[in-house]
Design a protein around this motif. Structure first.
Motif, short mmCIF file in Angstrom:
data_model
loop_
_atom_site.label_atom_id
_atom_site.label_comp_id
_atom_site.label_asym_id
_atom_site.label_seq_id
_atom_site.Cartn_x
_atom_site.Cartn_y
_atom_site.Cartn_z
N THR A 25 0.83 -1.21 0.00
CA THR A 25 0.00 0.00 0.00
C THR A 25 0.87 1.26 0.00
N PHE A 26 0.23 2.35 -0.37
CA PHE A 26 0.78 3.70 -0.23
C PHE A 26 -0.35 4.55 0.32
N THR A 27 -0.13 5.21 1.45
CA THR A 27 -1.17 6.08 2.01
C THR A 27 -0.67 7.51 1.97
N GLY A 28 -1.30 8.33 1.17
CA GLY A 28 -0.98 9.75 1.13
C GLY A 28 -2.20 10.52 1.58
N ARG A 29 -2.92 11.09 0.62
CA ARG A 29 -4.17 11.77 0.92
C ARG A 29 -5.22 11.19 -0.03
N GLY A 30 -6.37 10.77 0.50
CA GLY A 30 -7.38 10.14 -0.34
C GLY A 30 -7.33 8.63 -0.19
N GLY A 31 -7.98 7.94 -1.10
CA GLY A 31 -8.13 6.49 -0.98
C GLY A 31 -6.79 5.76 -1.02
N THR A 32 -6.64 4.76 -0.18
CA THR A 32 -5.40 3.99 -0.11
C THR A 32 -5.01 3.44 -1.48
N ILE A 33 -3.77 3.69 -1.89
CA ILE A 33 -3.26 3.13 -3.15
C ILE A 33 -2.70 1.74 -2.87
N GLY A 34 -2.98 0.79 -3.76
CA GLY A 34 -2.39 -0.54 -3.69
C GLY A 34 -1.36 -0.70 -4.80
N PHE B 221 -4.82 11.96 -5.48
CA PHE B 221 -4.84 13.30 -6.09
C PHE B 221 -3.49 13.54 -6.77
N PRO B 222 -3.39 14.56 -7.64
CA PRO B 222 -2.13 14.73 -8.39
C PRO B 222 -0.87 14.78 -7.51
N ALA B 223 -0.90 15.53 -6.40
CA ALA B 223 0.34 15.71 -5.62
C ALA B 223 0.81 14.39 -5.02
N THR B 224 -0.13 13.66 -4.39
CA THR B 224 0.29 12.39 -3.75
C THR B 224 0.51 11.31 -4.80
N ALA B 225 -0.16 11.42 -5.94
CA ALA B 225 0.10 10.47 -7.03
C ALA B 225 1.56 10.59 -7.48
N GLN B 226 2.07 11.83 -7.55
CA GLN B 226 3.46 12.02 -7.96
C GLN B 226 4.41 11.42 -6.94
N THR B 227 4.12 11.61 -5.65
CA THR B 227 4.95 11.02 -4.59
C THR B 227 4.94 9.50 -4.71
N CYS B 228 3.76 8.94 -4.96
CA CYS B 228 3.64 7.48 -5.08
C CYS B 228 4.39 6.99 -6.32
N LEU B 229 4.19 7.69 -7.45
CA LEU B 229 4.86 7.28 -8.69
C LEU B 229 6.37 7.33 -8.53
#
Ligand SMILES: [Zn+2]
Length: 321
Positions: A47-56, A71-79
């Motif tokens: 998982t990745f937990t930033g802001r919004g729904g938990t990413i798997g 969201f775009p900002a946390t998506a970039q951190t996850c990517l």
């Protein structure tokens, strides 16, 4: 015998090699080591937990899958974290568990890195309609109070990034050494919730079918059905073994974003109890505006926190539709 010329040449090579090593070391040391933002759940899945729904995510030597994009900002951190792990290999699939903005808002960030964006067949339509409603609501909203920051502008339908690969009822494909299957169980949290199973890891991303010990979002314009949701949870439990680990879209402040079948049963029982409670209030002759004002927790579910007007109103509307 080493001539001076040969000596100078090999020395220069040695210095060049040392300089390269040194530069490489400096580069590695110059960027402070990022904390590992990717939390392993089991096997190749985490998982990745930033802001919004938990990413798997699922990452193995041959494949990369990301589930939901926040969201775009946390998506970039996850990517960035995924790319660091995979040396920026192509993402085979970005999967959207459903259309909500806190699960699809970062699609545009992942788009250039992902071969396909996969979702249930209803998701692009629901996403477009939700964006249309958000734009209309922003247009009709009263101006912000003096000194208050303006509300962020909604992303209009033509700037949303939509899934390009859709499934109706089930979908199954090997991804590297893993097998990923998706299933649509019917209307629940929305009208397009996909349940994603990583079969070998025995880990399921249940998206927003689980709000672990917090008040759920019930989205009637987006196709929610509280009664259907409870039934869907039973279907998921019937399809998976007792030791499956589930990833949850959201969790209460003191509760984890992963869990087991007992947590799904709590979610089912909460939804059933919510409908029972509101049905009783309607039978007692109370009007909607009275029923929705209750702010105690639902009896038997103190961990979920105070009931909200939105949750109670959604239950009322479903029961009286
Ligand atoms: Zn949602």
């Amino acid at each position: 015998m080493t001539t001076r010329r040969q000596f100078l040449h090999s020395s220069a090579l040695a210095i060049a090699a040392t300089a390269l090593d040194w530069r490489a070391l400096l580069a590695a040391g110059a960027s402070p080591r990022q904390p590992d933002l990717l939390t392993l759940v089991r096997g190749t899945v985490g998982t990745f937990t930033g802001r919004g729904g938990t990413i798997g995510w699922h990452i193995d030597a041959k494949s990369v899958v990301v589930v939901d994009s926040q969201f775009p900002a946390t998506a970039q951190t996850c990517l960035d974290a995924v790319n660091a792990r995979t040396q920026s290999r192509t993402i085979d699939y970005l999967v959207n568990t459903h259309h909500h903005g806190d699960h699809t808002g970062g699609n545009g960030v992942f788009r250039p890195a992902a071969r396909k964006i996969l979702a249930h067949a209803n998701v692009p339509r629901l996403q477009r309609e939700a964006a249309e409603r958000a734009v209309a609501a922003a247009r009709n909203a009263p101006p912000p109070a003096p000194g208050a920051p303006p509300a962020p502008a909604p992303v209009p339908p033509d700037q949303q990034v939509y899934a390009d690969t859709l499934f109706q009822s089930t979908w199954r494909e090997p991804v590297g050494d893993e097998v990923m299957s998706l299933k649509y169980y019917g209307a629940a949290h929305t009208g397009g919730d996909a349940v994603i199973t990583f079969e070998k890891a025995n880990v399921v991303h249940a998206g927003d079918l689980i709000f672990n010990r917090r008040q759920p979002v019930i989205d009637r314009p987006g196709g929610s059905s509280i009664a259907g949701w409870a039934t869907v949870l039973e279907g998921i439990l019937a399809d998976h073994p007792a030791d499956t680990i589930y990833i949850f879209g959201h969790a209460g402040a003191n509760f984890p974003a992963t869990g087991n079948r007992a947590d799904l049963l709590v979610q089912r029982d909460y939804l059933t109890a919510l409908l029972e409670y509101v049905r009783g209030e309607i039978k007692a002759g109370k009007p909607r505006e009275v029923i929705v004002k209750v702010t105690e927790p639902l009896k038997g579910f103190p961990d979920h926190g105070p009931l909200t007007e939105r949750v109670l109103g959604s239950a009322f509307d479903e029961l009286t539709a």
